[in-house]
Design a protein around this motif. Structure first.
Motif, short mmCIF file in Angstrom:
data_model
loop_
_atom_site.label_atom_id
_atom_site.label_comp_id
_atom_site.label_asym_id
_atom_site.label_seq_id
_atom_site.Cartn_x
_atom_site.Cartn_y
_atom_site.Cartn_z
N LEU B 93 0.83 -1.20 0.00
CA LEU B 93 0.00 0.00 0.00
C LEU B 93 0.87 1.25 0.00
O LEU B 93 2.04 1.21 0.38
N ILE B 94 0.28 2.35 -0.44
CA ILE B 94 0.98 3.64 -0.45
C ILE B 94 0.58 4.40 0.81
O ILE B 94 -0.56 4.86 0.91
N TYR B 96 0.96 7.34 2.06
CA TYR B 96 0.51 8.74 2.06
C TYR B 96 -0.79 8.93 1.27
O TYR B 96 -1.32 10.03 1.23
N LEU B 97 -1.27 7.88 0.62
CA LEU B 97 -2.49 8.02 -0.18
C LEU B 97 -3.70 7.51 0.60
O LEU B 97 -3.57 6.70 1.52
N ALA B 101 -7.64 5.91 -3.02
CA ALA B 101 -6.53 5.98 -3.98
C ALA B 101 -5.82 4.64 -4.06
O ALA B 101 -5.47 4.17 -5.15
N LEU B 105 -5.61 2.17 -7.33
CA LEU B 105 -4.29 2.43 -7.89
C LEU B 105 -4.09 1.64 -9.18
O LEU B 105 -4.24 0.41 -9.21
N GLY B 106 -3.78 2.35 -10.27
CA GLY B 106 -3.58 1.68 -11.56
C GLY B 106 -4.87 1.45 -12.32
O GLY B 106 -4.85 1.03 -13.47
N ARG B 107 -6.01 1.72 -11.67
CA ARG B 107 -7.30 1.48 -12.34
C ARG B 107 -8.24 2.66 -12.10
O ARG B 107 -9.45 2.51 -11.93
N GLU B 108 -7.65 3.86 -12.05
CA GLU B 108 -8.43 5.04 -11.67
C GLU B 108 -9.58 5.28 -12.64
O GLU B 108 -9.47 4.97 -13.83
N PHE B 118 -13.09 11.71 -8.39
CA PHE B 118 -12.99 11.37 -6.96
C PHE B 118 -14.32 10.87 -6.41
O PHE B 118 -14.39 9.89 -5.69
N ARG B 141 -6.04 8.36 5.29
CA ARG B 141 -4.71 8.00 4.79
C ARG B 141 -4.35 6.60 5.26
O ARG B 141 -4.53 6.27 6.43
#
Ligand SMILES: Nc1ncnc2c1ncn2[C@@H]1O[C@H](COP(=O)(O)OP(=O)(O)OP(=O)(O)O)[C@@H](O)[C@H]1O
Ligand SMILES: Nc1ncnc2c1ncn2[C@@H]1O[C@H](COP(=O)(O)OP(=O)(O)OP(=O)(O)O)[C@@H](O)[C@H]1O
Ligand SMILES: [Mg+2]
Ligand SMILES: [Mg+2]
Lengths: 294, 505, 328, 328
Positions: B93-94, B96-97, B101, B105-108, B118, B141
């Motif tokens: 996982l990221i 800070y996101l 998100a 991720l990668g499929r926005e 959003f 977050r």
């Protein structure tokens, strides 16, 4: 010593910095003149760094050059280098700047920054007829030329109490820095009547700041070097004066002296001063860019 | 007819890493609408195989067939597009996101202007979280979440797009039993939709609840499959994994003496300077020589913080008194803690346990380096022999003591961490989730070890989220619930539900 | 409840810390010099920081991916010199007596493509060979500087004329051109970072590269683009500078990379990637710009200026730390 | 079997890669210029790299802990200037008409303590406020430079006399003094990194800081020491330089940090910490030194020299990458 080796003899041209066109001219003129005289010539860039310069000398000695045309970074710091070369039997010929050693170099073809700025200071005083606020832009504060020029200038100007220096800032010999610093200085001191700059790049920067703030007319700009664009600016009356050090003349002389010396003619004066001349709108036509000696 | 049941097929898969052969000629069938469980010891090659199936490792020998058609994935995205989703063993996982998100991720999703949408994404994300009965705001977050909550996000990620093959590599290693229940409900609903589940876990008990077929891996090779799951029992599974029976070395008779080795009085750990919230609050307990004290609690109960506090990791904010062998001690730093004879095997071996780039020997001597040096200079021979011994005693699977720790499988890494702390010859050792992600065999070896250490008179505190484990190995059980002690049970009086009551109090 | 409130204050501090620092600085200066708060001086500061902002926007993207770009200063110099050279003297190939002249636009585009290409090269080396951006761009710092020296022969290229000068010195709707350019750059960058996939991926890569890779993000592609943009924006800075000075200096942009990194970091972007913002960087650049002109306004000695700047950087970063205690 | 063999070759390559690069370079140069392989030239190269090696040893320790130190150049200048100033003019306090003179040794120790103190300050700021070393030392770069200017007033301090000059220019047992000093520094550093607890902890911190912390290692203490050593070695470099030039230059050591980082990285030390060696750094410095003198011997134009150096750095690091494919 390399005198018996086959092939053309080699001259090393050690220049304090190539970050400033004035010195590029100095170096390239010297190298070209040496080549005309039938030598191989290599230019070394000391990058205003006496340590780098010392390295160059060691390499030069190691690879057995026959002569060094030398533009020192520092009057004191460079002495040891010259001495080392002399011990190795390689003659050194100083250009433009002095080293504090009489018997180190064969000769020193110098245009003294200090005395140059003394003259410039005198002209400055006349132009402002002894009164007014002025700004001084210094070069790199770590560079002793900066201070030689500044001191020479002040040695004259400080005798005139009506000449007030309202700001003294450094612009690192750099045109863009000068532009920014001058912009800010003009904010603090709207009514200045002159700017004295440690070199021509800064003079151009300062001039542009004046143009931007519409003060180009009333403020006199003084530079030092005799660089191309400043010469043009003086022609057009944009910049008041600069001090011409004739790098080309110095460089040529140095190369010729070195040639003479290598030919075996050893009688060469220890010092060959080259006059620093003040270039103004009046006498501009007597000068080529970076001085005469074409 | 094959193709109808078999959706994904692996033929003769072989995978080598620098030195190690992780997989050797694997032939695997994955069946539709079934939970295909892969069992195997640590380092058997389960994760590696899964990573190949999901396109993480594009280079391998052998062939993959999806619905009979040969496929080869260059990256995870291609696998995802072909309908193969994976929940990795390690969290990916990221920090800070936001949760949203991370899920997308990668499929926005993009709006008509090609900008991120959003609103829509947050909507879908919160739907997913609801489906997992997790009431976090999708805008939180991820860095703020606890391990357990982060694992839920990983699951949500895998559920976003309806995959036809869903790989789950130890998805429950860090989540609570209730969350596990939810996950299983989702799994069975997915099964009804015909999704093929590939499931890996070292918690055998949960396997019995969901497995439809078992696939056994051992040392990178297939060792057979079990299709009839009804009559399968623990020993069968263990035989499949380990190749032999191992009797559970559960704690039979306590070695606890009456001598108090560690006593803590009213330990508290404020969450921040303004003592408004506590991670640990007013904890009292004693630990006897040779005793195994279990601390149970749900995720986020504050057990790790309690251990950390005692181990001198929060010297500035800790409040309360600590006594060792009767006398009051001030543990101002980890160094001090070690000098006092404390040791701690941390919860997250990757993050806090080992220097992955260093070899085993160096890691083992890390906390007791003075023992391995004379006249201030390190003695490599001593160091290596020390490591050799532990590799022998703890049966660490490694090519040599010079092997880099990062090339060991989870279980073996854990053993190296243990060795590191045993090397400090501690009087008291804290074990935080010592068997998380470790196979039965290794588990048993570790239980066995714990018993021996206790028998030698060491005081042991085991933190675990696995109730059976706690009950099996402890002499005494403390229960923590949101940062307070909420119960204490002797082995005899402890039952599943009174412990659970205390844990959820 | 209290917690919630506290959280809020914290957030406010975080959001506005550099603005606050900026305000404090401005107030102090305004009190010390009545010349500071003049509109003219404000425009000066704006014009002066415009170049740093352009560069720093690119630097922010790079740092968000957990990288760093030391070559911006040299790239600035080279692309500026190329644009100036082509505009002034075009390309001459005596051998086939061919001469290609360049319009202002053509020359500028040439400058951009030089910057973009060098940036792309940075990105390619970094991703293809997996070497640290620090080293790759350190090499480029030297290479591009050498290239500039070769191209200019060590001499400034001057006398570009008033049309070219307009970019750097002209005004439009009462706002200096460089400021216009900077505003456009900043707005585009903000949209990219906050509202597009590309921006989202930049943050993702900086936050956890392997996770990003597992999500099918093409790390190399994104990174190469990021370094290309950084090079491109360095070129923009180079054009502005050249036009402001009416001259392309061979040693233009020396140590600009440090000013730029300082701006980014003071703006609260984390050097360990994944956390930061364009707007923060703009504030960081403003702080530096205001400080620079303030110190000159107060005629502080050049020696002291360096010392003061150093401590301001320290102070700003420590403030950031205090507001983000437990982040890396 | 083949695997095993391959592994071996790999290891050999890894161990000796920079040596190989070095040999290749030397052979090429020896073939191109008969002046290269003279003992005189060899000593030159040694003497020339000695300062960079001293600095880079400290830099290596810093980078091993996953940090970076941009302030070495300025610290070098400041401590050199302090030593020179004190030796030449001592301290005068007219008010209480007090005069303190300094022996060579006294002056040198003063220079060391200045370097050590500034380094320690770096370490303290970095650990106390948890701010990136890049920023902390960037600030120090400016501060120490400013301090040097203040101390020297912008003028070189010269005329230190032959005794002082001996350190930088003298010979002892047929080996130049600077080389002696460097050898001592390198040997001590190698012992520390390979054979002591302190060294082991440095690697551990770089490899995994939180694991190191949980092993009872006092991270802050170690780091502060590392930066102190870095400052100290910068001071050593400063003394050597000052004595070689018989003059302390206010702008000495400009951009030395970049040369030093280049040496460390070319020597195969990873900027992400935990992997690298002193001996590698020495080789890195040698490569750079040989290259510098080689380019001069081959009479390459200064402009081209920069470009070539850039590509050599790139090449060296790419080689390192190829030999350590899967390490961070
Ligand atoms: N990146 C790698 N480099 C070298 N060897 C590796 C790597 N990844 C895994 N291995 C080796 O491959 C084997 C299988 O590892 P893997 O993680 O697949 O085991 P596992 O069955 O998932 O173990 P666990 O149950 O602990 O997760 C192990 O021996 C491990 O040491
Ligand atoms: N990263 C974090 N940010 C904020 N609070 C946290 C974080 N991690 C844990 N906490 C809080 O600290 C307390 C303890 O969390 P922790 O997960 O350490 O408990 P635990 O009992 O050790 O659970 P486990 O060890 O099973 O993960 C919980 O109240 C949790 O909310
Ligand atoms: Mg696994
Ligand atoms: Mg925990």
């Amino acid at each position: 010593n390399g005198n018996e080796k086959e092939g053309p003899k080699r001259m090393a041209v050690v220049i304090s910095t190539l970050n400033n066109p004035w010195f590029v001219v100095l170096g390239e003129t010297a190298a070209n003149r040496a080549r005309e005289l039938g030598y191989e010539a290599t230019i070394f860039d000391s990058q205003n760094n006496t340590a780098k310069e010392a390295e160059h000398f060691e390499n030069i000695i190691a690879s057995g050059f026959d002569a060094i045309l030398f533009n020192p970074t520092d009057a004191e710091g460079s002495v040891s280098n010259v001495k080392r070369a002399k011990v190795a039997g390689i003659p050194t010929f100083c250009i433009d700047r002095e080293v504090n050693s009489l018997n180190g170099p064969v000769t020193q073809i110098i245009s003294d920054n200090f005395s140059g700025c003394v003259e410039l200071g005198q002209y400055f005083v006349r132009e402002l007829n002894k009164q007014g606020n002025y700004v001084e832009l210094l070069g790199l504060v770590g560079d002793n030329n900066t201070w030689n020029r500044s001191k020479g200038f002040h040695s004259v100007v400080d005798d005139f109490p009506q000449l007030k220096m309202v700001a003294q800032q450094s612009a690192d010999f750099d045109r863009s820095k000068a532009l920014e610093v001058m912009e800010s200085v003009l904010q603090a001191n709207p009514n200045v009547s002159a700017v004295f700059c440690g070199n021509d790049a800064m003079a151009m920067g300062a001039y542009q700041a004046l143009v931007a703030s519409g003060k180009a007319e009333e403020v006199k700009v003084f530079g030092f070097d005799g660089a191309e664009d400043v010469m043009d600016a003086i022609k057009d009356g944009k910049i008041t004066a600069t001090a011409m050090q004739s790098p080309k003349l110095m460089a040529k002389t140095a190369a010729e002296m070195a040639d003479k010396y290598l030919q075996g003619d050893k009688d060469i004066p220890r010092k060959i001063p080259i006059a620093v001349e003040i270039v103004t709108k009046e006498n501009i036509d007597e000068f080529g860019v970076y001085g005469n000696g074409e | 007819m094959e193709s109808s049941t078999v959706i994904l097929q692996a033929n003769g898969i072989t995978k080598k890493f620098a030195g190690v052969t992780a997989l050797q000629n694997i032939n695997l069938d994955v069946h539709r609408a079934k939970v295909n469980v892969v069992v195997g010891e640590n380092g058997a090659g389960k994760s590696t195989l899964m990573k190949i199936l999901s396109g993480v490792y594009p280079d391998y020998e052998g062939q993959l067939l999806l619905e009979g058609k040969p496929v080869s994935f260059q990256n995870p995205k291609e696998a995802m597009e072909k309908g193969i989703a994976i929940i990795h063993q390690e969290l990916n996982l990221i920090p800070y996101l936001s949760i949203t998100a991370n899920i997308f991720l990668g499929r926005e999703l993009k709006n008509s202007l090609g900008m991120l949408d959003f609103k829509k994404m947050n909507q879908q994300a919160s739907d997913l979280l609801k489906r997992l009965q997790c009431n976090l705001s999708p805008k939180t977050r991820v860095g703020k979440l606890r391990v357990g909550e982060q694992q839920l996000v990983e699951i949500a990620k895998a559920l976003l797009e309806d995959a036809q093959v869903l790989i789950m590599d130890e998805p429950t290693s860090a989540i609570t039993d209730t969350e596990v229940e939810v996950l299983f409900r989702i799994i069975s609903s997915l099964k009804k939709e015909g999704v093929a589940i590939l499931y890996i876990s070292h918690k055998l008990d949960e396997l019995f609840k969901i497995a439809d077929r078992y696939i056994g891996l051992r040392d990178g090779e297939m060792v057979g499959t079990i299709e009839e799951v009804q009559e399968v029992n623990k020993p069968d599974l263990i035989r499949l994994m380990v190749g032999r029976n191992i009797e559970n070395t559960y704690r039979k008779n306590s070695s606890a003496s009456s001598e108090e080795i560690l006593k803590v009085k009213n330990i508290s750990l404020p969450k921040d300077i303004s003592k408004s919230r506590y991670l640990v609050q007013g904890v009292n307990f004693v630990l006897h020589k040779g005793e195994i004290l279990g601390i149970f609690g749900l995720m986020g109960a504050g057990r790790t913080e309690l251990l950390e506090a005692l181990f001198g990791l929060h010297p500035k904010i800790i409040m309360g008194e600590v006594f060792m062998n009767g006398e009051k001690v001030k543990i101002k730093s980890v160094k001090k803690a070690i000098e006092f004879g404390l040791a701690m095997v941390p919860e997250d071996r990757k993050k806090d346990g080992l220097v992955m780039n260093m070899d085993i020997a160096r890691n083992v001597s890390m906390a007791c380096i003075d023992k391995n040096s004379n006249y201030g200079l390190l003695d490599f021979k001593k160091e290596r022999n020390q490591a050799k011994n532990y590799i022998k005693d703890l049966r660490i699977k490694a090519t040599s003591e010079k092997q880099k720790s990062k090339n060991l499988s989870g279980g073996n890494q854990q053993k190296v961490v243990l060795s590191k702390w045993l090397a400090t010859k501690p009087k008291v050792i804290f074990l935080d989730e010592p068997t998380r992600g470790i196979d039965v065999n290794a588990k048993n070896e570790i239980y066995h070890l714990i018993n021996e250490l206790a028998a030698e008179g060491m005081g042991i505190i085991v933190v675990s989220s696995e109730l059976p484990e706690i009950m099996a190995i402890s002499d005494r059980i403390l229960v923590m619930s949101n940062s307070k002690l909420t119960g204490e049970f002797q082995k005899e009086t402890a039952t599943e539900d009174n412990i659970m009551k205390a844990a959820t109090a | 409840m209290t917690d919630f409130a506290k959280g809020n204050i914290g957030n406010i501090l975080k959001k506005f810390q550099s603005i606050i620092a900026l305000l404090v600085l401005c107030i102090v200066l305004a009190l010390m010099s009545d010349k500071f708060l003049t509109s003219e001086n404000m425009w000066n500061i704006m014009r002066q920081i415009s170049i740093n902002v352009c560069i720093s926007v690119g630097m922010t993207l790079v740092i968000l991916t957990r990288g760093i770009d030391l070559s911006v200063g040299s790239i600035l110099a080279f692309s500026g010199a190329v644009a100036a050279g082509l505009y002034k003297s075009g390309i001459e190939i005596p051998s086939m007596d061919l001469y290609i002249g360049f319009t202002i636009l053509g020359a500028i585009l040439a400058g951009f493509s030089v910057g973009g290409t060098l940036g792309a090269f940075n990105g390619w080396v970094i991703t293809r060979f997996k070497i640290p951006s620090f080293v790759a761009t350190l090499a480029m710092l030297t290479i591009a500087r050498g290239a500039t020296m070769l191209w200019t022969g060590g001499f400034p290229i001057t006398g570009l004329g008033s049309n070219f000068a307009f970019i750097g010195t002209g005004w439009f709707l009462g706002i200096p051109m460089p400021v216009w350019i900077t505003i456009v750059v900043v707005i585009i960058a903000m949209i990219i970072t906050n509202r597009t996939k590309f921006g989202r991926y930049i943050y993702a890569i900086g936050g956890n590269e392997s996770a990003a890779r597992l999500s099918g993000i093409n790390i190399s592609k994104i990174k190469i683009w990021v370094y290309t943009i950084a090079g491109l924006l360095a070129a923009v800075g180079g054009i502005i500078l050249t036009s402001r000075l009416d001259s392309a200096q061979p040693n233009a942009g020396l140590t600009y990379e440090l000013d730029s990194i300082a701006a980014v970091v003071i703006g609260g972007t984390s050097l360990s990637g994944g956390r930061g913002s364009i707007i923060g960087t703009v504030q960081g650049a403003l702080i530096i710009g205001v400080l620079n002109s303030g110190l000159v306004l107060l005629n502080v000695s050049p020696f002291w200026q360096q010392i003061i700047k150093g401590f301001v950087i320290l102070f700003a970063v420590i403030m950031d730390r205090i507001n983000h205690p437990n982040e890396e």
